[in-house]
Design a protein around this motif. Structure first.
Motif, short mmCIF file in Angstrom:
data_model
loop_
_atom_site.label_atom_id
_atom_site.label_comp_id
_atom_site.label_asym_id
_atom_site.label_seq_id
_atom_site.Cartn_x
_atom_site.Cartn_y
_atom_site.Cartn_z
N PHE A 1 0.85 -1.19 0.00
CA PHE A 1 0.00 0.00 0.00
C PHE A 1 0.89 1.24 0.00
CE2 PHE A 1 -2.62 -3.30 1.85
CZ PHE A 1 -3.87 -3.10 1.26
N ALA A 2 0.67 2.14 -0.96
CA ALA A 2 1.38 3.43 -0.98
C ALA A 2 0.74 4.32 0.08
CB ALA A 2 1.30 4.06 -2.37
N PHE A 3 1.29 4.30 1.27
CA PHE A 3 0.64 4.88 2.44
C PHE A 3 0.56 6.40 2.35
CE2 PHE A 3 0.20 6.43 6.74
CZ PHE A 3 -0.71 5.55 7.30
N GLU A 4 -0.66 6.92 2.58
CA GLU A 4 -0.90 8.36 2.69
C GLU A 4 -1.95 8.58 3.78
OE1 GLU A 4 -1.15 10.88 -0.88
OE2 GLU A 4 -0.99 9.04 -2.04
N LEU A 5 -1.73 9.58 4.59
CA LEU A 5 -2.67 9.88 5.67
C LEU A 5 -3.99 10.39 5.12
CD1 LEU A 5 -0.37 11.64 8.31
CD2 LEU A 5 -1.32 9.32 8.42
N LYS B 1 -6.45 9.03 3.54
CA LYS B 1 -6.77 8.68 2.16
C LYS B 1 -6.93 7.17 2.04
CE LYS B 1 -5.18 9.20 -2.59
NZ LYS B 1 -4.08 9.73 -3.46
N GLN B 2 -8.02 6.74 1.40
CA GLN B 2 -8.21 5.31 1.14
C GLN B 2 -7.22 4.85 0.07
OE1 GLN B 2 -12.23 4.31 0.10
NE2 GLN B 2 -12.91 4.20 2.23
N ILE B 3 -6.64 3.68 0.31
CA ILE B 3 -5.62 3.15 -0.60
C ILE B 3 -5.99 1.72 -0.95
CG2 ILE B 3 -3.16 2.80 -0.98
CD1 ILE B 3 -2.78 4.69 1.51
N SER B 4 -5.87 1.36 -2.20
CA SER B 4 -6.24 0.02 -2.66
C SER B 4 -5.08 -0.66 -3.36
CB SER B 4 -7.44 0.09 -3.62
OG SER B 4 -8.57 0.64 -2.99
N CYS B 5 -5.09 -1.97 -3.29
CA CYS B 5 -4.18 -2.79 -4.08
C CYS B 5 -4.95 -4.04 -4.49
CB CYS B 5 -2.91 -3.14 -3.31
SG CYS B 5 -3.16 -4.25 -1.92
N SER B 6 -4.41 -4.76 -5.44
CA SER B 6 -5.13 -5.91 -5.97
C SER B 6 -4.23 -7.14 -5.99
CB SER B 6 -5.64 -5.62 -7.39
OG SER B 6 -4.57 -5.41 -8.27
N MET B 7 -4.86 -8.29 -6.00
CA MET B 7 -4.16 -9.55 -6.21
C MET B 7 -4.99 -10.42 -7.14
SD MET B 7 -4.71 -11.48 -2.55
CE MET B 7 -6.30 -11.56 -1.74
N GLU C 1 -3.16 8.34 11.53
CA GLU C 1 -1.77 8.36 11.99
C GLU C 1 -0.97 7.33 11.21
OE1 GLU C 1 -1.68 7.69 16.15
OE2 GLU C 1 -2.69 9.57 16.68
N ALA C 2 0.30 7.64 11.00
CA ALA C 2 1.19 6.72 10.31
C ALA C 2 1.93 5.86 11.33
CB ALA C 2 2.19 7.49 9.45
N CYS D 1 -2.93 -19.94 2.46
CA CYS D 1 -1.74 -19.16 2.10
C CYS D 1 -1.80 -17.83 2.84
CB CYS D 1 -1.69 -18.92 0.58
SG CYS D 1 -0.23 -18.00 0.04
N LYS D 2 -0.70 -17.50 3.55
CA LYS D 2 -0.64 -16.26 4.30
C LYS D 2 -0.02 -15.15 3.44
CE LYS D 2 -0.22 -18.50 8.82
NZ LYS D 2 0.61 -18.64 10.04
N LEU D 3 -0.59 -13.97 3.58
CA LEU D 3 -0.13 -12.81 2.81
C LEU D 3 0.31 -11.70 3.77
CD1 LEU D 3 -3.08 -12.64 0.25
CD2 LEU D 3 -0.92 -13.87 0.00
N ARG D 4 1.47 -11.14 3.52
CA ARG D 4 1.98 -10.04 4.33
C ARG D 4 1.48 -8.71 3.78
NH1 ARG D 4 8.18 -9.91 4.45
NH2 ARG D 4 7.65 -8.11 5.73
N VAL D 5 1.49 -7.69 4.65
CA VAL D 5 1.12 -6.32 4.27
C VAL D 5 2.32 -5.41 4.52
CG1 VAL D 5 -0.41 -4.36 4.72
CG2 VAL D 5 -1.30 -6.70 4.81
N THR D 6 2.67 -4.62 3.53
CA THR D 6 3.77 -3.67 3.67
C THR D 6 3.29 -2.30 3.21
OG1 THR D 6 4.62 -4.21 1.46
CG2 THR D 6 5.55 -5.40 3.34
N TYR D 7 3.84 -1.27 3.84
CA TYR D 7 3.57 0.11 3.45
C TYR D 7 4.79 0.67 2.73
CZ TYR D 7 -0.31 -0.12 6.79
OH TYR D 7 -1.44 -0.48 7.47
N VAL D 8 4.56 1.37 1.67
CA VAL D 8 5.65 2.01 0.91
C VAL D 8 5.30 3.49 0.78
CG1 VAL D 8 6.27 -0.08 -0.34
CG2 VAL D 8 4.55 1.46 -1.30
N PRO D 9 6.33 4.35 0.62
CA PRO D 9 6.06 5.79 0.44
C PRO D 9 5.28 6.02 -0.84
CG PRO D 9 8.36 5.40 1.01
CD PRO D 9 7.77 4.07 0.70
#
Length: 239
Positions: A16-20, A22-28, A76-77, A119-127
């Motif tokens: 997720f391209a993290f922004e305060l 703001k809703q953020i989406s990603c897909s798989m 908050e971040a 199957c386990k999926l990790r979550v990461t935040y990116v700028p």
């Protein structure tokens, strides 16, 4: 891509391209390369924070299904953009022709003897991606100014004078025709100035004589001399 027994998952890490605020989406993408019909279910350790659509579904043989995961706006971040949230994708073989609305939680219960693939999926935040610069730097061959933004928000522009000097070309020498034209115009200007001075002197003389004489001079003559003076003044301005 994760190669599970039933479904292939791409990607296995949700970014997720993290922004305060703001809703953020990603897909798989879930791909079924088998000859069986597979049902799936998506779970998360933080269900209030994420919205998964669809969170359950059916993938027929040799087809794919896209799943959109949306993170709600955050106030908050987290420190260093570290995230501990995780997702779990469960899949199971079902009867062909089953619809998504017919999927139940019991299908994914291992204690009932069902063969459930997980199957386990990790979550990461990116700028977030940086917007492109509004000012494009000039090429080495050009003479465009280069802009930079200082800490206080002001824009500083610098010019490459070396590049500008390369592009500067000295004017060519005047041709004989141009020199002759300039000389002729200058001569006409001098002549017009002399003629105008002469007419102004004659007009002043006539005015003095008119003041001394009782009869005066013809009025039309005075007007004619004035018009000639105006015409000469106009010609001087043009040259």
């Amino acid at each position: 891509m994760s190669n599970g027994d039933l479904l292939q998952i791409d990607p296995v890490e949700l970014q997720f391209a993290f922004e305060l605020k703001k809703q953020i989406s990603c897909s798989m993408q879930l791909t079924n390369k088998s000859d069986d019909t597979v049902a799936f279910k998506v779970k998360t350790t933080n269900p209030k924070k994420y919205c998964v659509r669809p969170n359950t579904g059916v993938v027929v043989p040799h087809s794919s299904c896209d799943v959109i995961v949306t993170m709600q706006a955050q106030k908050e971040a987290p420190p260093d953009l570290q995230c501990r949230d995780k997702f779990l994708l469960q899949s199971v073989v079902v009867t062909p022709g089953i619809a998504a609305k017919d999927i139940t939680a019991e299908m994914f219960n291992k204690e009932s003897g069902n063969q459930v693939d997980e199957c386990k999926l990790r979550v990461t935040y990116v700028p977030p991606p940086q917007p492109p610069s509004p000012v494009r730097e000039g090429s080495e061959e050009g003479s465009s100014p280069r802009a930079s933004v200082s800490d206080n928000g002001t824009v500083n522009q610098t010019f490459d004078f070396n590049i500008m000097s390369k592009g500067f070309v000295e004017p060519q020498e005047s041709t004989p025709e141009v020199k002759a034209l300039i000389s002729r115009l200058a001569e006409e200007k001098r002549s017009a100035i002399q003629q105008n001075n002469k007419l102004q002197g004659e007009l002043e003389l006539l005015r003095r004589q008119s003041n001394r004489s009782s009869g005066g001079i013809p009025f039309m003559y005075v007007i004619a001399v004035g018009l000639i003076g105006i015409l000469l003044g106009y010609l001087l301005k043009r040259t």
